[in-house]
Design an enzyme around this catalytic site. Sequence first.
Site, PDB file in Angstrom:
ATOM      1  N   CYS A 342       0.793  -1.236   0.000  1.00  0.00           N
ATOM      2  CA  CYS A 342       0.000   0.000   0.000  1.00  0.00           C
ATOM      3  C   CYS A 342       0.828   1.291   0.000  1.00  0.00           C
ATOM      4  CB  CYS A 342      -1.035   0.000   1.121  1.00  0.00           C
ATOM      5  SG  CYS A 342      -0.625  -0.910   2.580  1.00  0.00           S
ATOM      6  N   ARG A 371       7.602 -10.826   5.364  1.00  0.00           N
ATOM      7  CA  ARG A 371       7.388 -10.635   6.806  1.00  0.00           C
ATOM      8  C   ARG A 371       8.075 -11.767   7.547  1.00  0.00           C
ATOM      9  NH1 ARG A 371       0.913  -9.394   6.302  1.00  0.00           N
ATOM     10  NH2 ARG A 371       1.124  -7.871   4.630  1.00  0.00           N
ATOM     11  N   GLN A 389       0.821 -10.966  -2.938  1.00  0.00           N
ATOM     12  CA  GLN A 389      -0.583 -10.594  -2.742  1.00  0.00           C
ATOM     13  C   GLN A 389      -1.193 -10.129  -4.061  1.00  0.00           C
ATOM     14  OE1 GLN A 389       0.187  -7.641   0.442  1.00  0.00           O
ATOM     15  NE2 GLN A 389      -1.168  -8.881   1.706  1.00  0.00           N
ATOM     16  N   ASP A 391      -2.871  -7.678  -4.790  1.00  0.00           N
ATOM     17  CA  ASP A 391      -3.196  -6.446  -4.092  1.00  0.00           C
ATOM     18  C   ASP A 391      -3.746  -5.385  -5.037  1.00  0.00           C
ATOM     19  OD1 ASP A 391      -3.312  -5.344  -1.611  1.00  0.00           O
ATOM     20  OD2 ASP A 391      -1.158  -5.369  -1.257  1.00  0.00           O
ATOM     21  N   HIS A 393      -5.385  -1.111  -4.714  1.00  0.00           N
ATOM     22  CA  HIS A 393      -5.783   0.020  -3.873  1.00  0.00           C
ATOM     23  C   HIS A 393      -6.597   0.987  -4.712  1.00  0.00           C
ATOM     24  CE1 HIS A 393      -2.364  -1.802  -1.775  1.00  0.00           C
ATOM     25  NE2 HIS A 393      -3.094  -1.519  -0.712  1.00  0.00           N
ATOM     26  N   LYS A 477     -12.353  -3.750   8.213  1.00  0.00           N
ATOM     27  CA  LYS A 477     -12.293  -4.553   6.992  1.00  0.00           C
ATOM     28  C   LYS A 477     -13.425  -5.564   6.940  1.00  0.00           C
ATOM     29  CE  LYS A 477      -8.805  -7.501   9.182  1.00  0.00           C
ATOM     30  NZ  LYS A 477      -7.674  -8.386   8.987  1.00  0.00           N
ATOM     31  N   HIS A 523      -8.361  -0.951   0.381  1.00  0.00           N
ATOM     32  CA  HIS A 523      -7.378  -2.011   0.141  1.00  0.00           C
ATOM     33  C   HIS A 523      -8.167  -3.285  -0.156  1.00  0.00           C
ATOM     34  CE1 HIS A 523      -4.237   0.210   2.693  1.00  0.00           C
ATOM     35  NE2 HIS A 523      -5.374   0.809   3.013  1.00  0.00           N
TER      36      HIS A 523
END
Length: 653
Positions: A342, A371, A389, A391, A393, A477, A523
Site C-alpha cells: 500500500c 514478513r 498478494q 493487491d 488500492h 475490513k 485495500h
Amino acid sequence: MSQQNEILIRFPDGSERKFPAGITPYEVAKSISEGLARQVISASFNGKTVETSTPLNTDGELKLFTWEDEEGKRAFWHSSAHIMAQAIKKHFPEAKLTIGPPIENGFYYDIDFGDAVFSEKDFPKIEKTFLEIARGKHPFRMREVGKQEALDFYRKENNPYKIELIENLNDGEITFCDHDDFTDLCRGGHIPHTGLVKAFKILNAAGAYWRGDEKNKQLTRVYGISFPKQKMLTEYLEKLEEAKKRDHRKLGRELEIFAFSENVGQGLPLWLPRGAKLREILENFLKKAQKKAGYQQVITPHIGHKNLYLTSGHYEKYGQDSFQPIKTPKEDEEFLLKPMNCPHHIEIFKTRQWSYKELPARFAEFGTVYRYEQSGELHGLTRVRGFTQDDAHIFCTPDQLKEEFKRVIDLVMYVFGSLGFEDFEAQISLRDPEDKEKYIGSEENWQKAEQAIIEAAEEKGLKTRTEPGEAAFYGPKLDFMVRDVLGRKWQLGTIQVDYNLPERFGLEYKGPDNEMHRPVMIHRAPFGSMERFTAILLEHTGGDLPVWLAPEQVIIIPVSEKYNEYAKKVLLLLENSDIRTLIDERGERIGKKIRDAEKMKIPYMLIVGEKEAESGSVSVRRRKEGDLGAMSIDAFIKRLKDEEQSEYKEFNA
C-alpha cells in the site's frame, strides 16, 4: 413478589419475560423447556460470557448456547482444556501450566514439562484419565480471588507463568475456576459440568514459545479435541484422515507444485514449473476481470526506504518483529524488504495531481512482500515469509466509497464462484472498543469507515458476523471466511476501508469547488495471497483442479515410439487451440503411463496408436471416469472447451 425482586430478561428474538432476581441461565432455560435445559451448555448476559449457574440480578439480554452454536463449542472446548490439564498434572505433577484456550477445532494447553519428556506414547493414559474425570460430572465453579491470594497460590505451585499473568491484572479482575480437585486461573465461560464431555482425543504435541516470543522458553503445546458424543469424534477423526490425504504440502510435493530449500531459507517457497503455470493461470484470470472492472496494473520494487514505512505506521507496528533494515554504503540510509504494497501504491497516486472527475483510481499489482514469521509458525504455503498478494488500492471520493466497496464485493463473489467456494461468511472486522490506542486515525474517520462497510455488506445481502478487535491498525475490513469440502474454515480475501493512510501521506484531489480534498482508500485482495490461496485450493479440490485451472489439461500417450510423430501433430493442433498439452514419450508400458498421468491428476489422457494415426482420431480417457472412446480431434477440442466454459463465466463489471 415485590417489583424490585424481579428482573426483565430480553431474548434474541425480541421477546421479554420477567424472572425472580438471582435466577440462573440454566433455570431460565428450564422454565422455557426441559429439552432446552438439557441442551444449554453456555450463556452470555448483556454481551458478556457467563456460566449457566451465574445468578442474574439486573435487567438484560440473555443468549443461551448449545453445542450447535460456536459460542457453545468454545465453552465446551475451553472446559475440556481444564480437564486435559488436570489429567496431565495427575501423570506429570511437576508440569507447569500456562494458557489453554479453545481454538476453531478443539483446544490446546501450553505446558512446561521441565525435565520430563511428553510424547505420543503418553497420549493413551492421558485420554483414559481425562474420561475418568469427565464421568465424575464435576461442576465448574467460578470464584473471584484477590491478587495477593492468587499470587500466593501460584508461588506455592512454583509456576512463574501464571504469576506473570496475574501480575498484569488488578484486584477485582482475577478469577479462578474449580472442578473436582483442580483449580486454574480463568476468565470464565464453561459448560455446567464435566459429564457433558463423552469423547476426547489428544491430536498432537508441538513446540510453542511462551507468549509466542522466540526469546522466551519453548513449551509443549498439547492439542486436543472433545465432543458430547463418541460418534462425533469418530466422524471428526475420519475427516482428519481425509485432510491428511488433502494436505497441500503432500499434494504440492506429489504434483510438483512447490518446494522449500534450507539453502534458500525457511518460509521462502520455490514454485516449480507446474506451480508457476498454475499461478500464471490464476493471475491471468484475475487480471482479466480486473481490467473489465477498471483497474490499472502497476509494478513496485521489493524494497522501500525506511521513511516510507515510518510514515505509513507499518514500521511502528511491525518493524521490530520483521526483517531488519538493509543498510547501504551511504551513512544512515536504510531500506526495508517490502512488508506491504500500500505505501508504494500511495506514492504512485502522488506522482500527479488528480481531479474528482478522474476518480476512482484503481491500482492493482501482484506484489511480493516479506514478513519475518517465527519459525514455529511457518506451515507450508499457508504461513510463509515471502508471499505475493493480489493487491489493489482504490483511491476515491467519500461519496464514491460505498459504491466502490460494493463493486469489490462483486469481484470477490465472482472469484469464489469461479473457483468452487460456495460456502462462505463475511466477517465485519471492527476496532476493539476496549483498546482504541492500538489503532491510528480519528474517531470520526473510524466511524465513517465502519459504517460504510456495514451498509455495503447489508445492501449486497451478505451473510455476515461482526468481530470487534479484528480490524487492521489503519482501518476496519470485511474478511471472507470460506468453508472447504471438509467443513474447515479459512480466511480468504479481504476488503479494507482506510481514511488514515491518505491523511498520513497528505493525499489530495481537486473537488468540484476547486478546493483540495482528501481521498478515501480501499485495500483489497480477493485471493489474499497466491501462496495461501493455492494451498487452500489444493486442499479443497484434493489436487483435482477443474480443467480450466489444471497446469496440463491433456497428456498424449503414444502406445509405442513409432507413434510419437502422430502424437506431435495432435499436440500442435491442441496447442493452436490454447489447450495445455504434453506428450509422454518415455519408453514405459502404456499401463504405467496411464497410472502416472492419474497420479499427476491430469484431466484428460489421449491414447494414440495405429488405429488413431490412420483415422486422425484420439482415444480419450477422462480422469476418474475412464475410457470415453474414440473421437475426432475437433470433437475432443470442442468437448474440452465446453467443459472449460461451463466451469466459470466471464466477469460482468
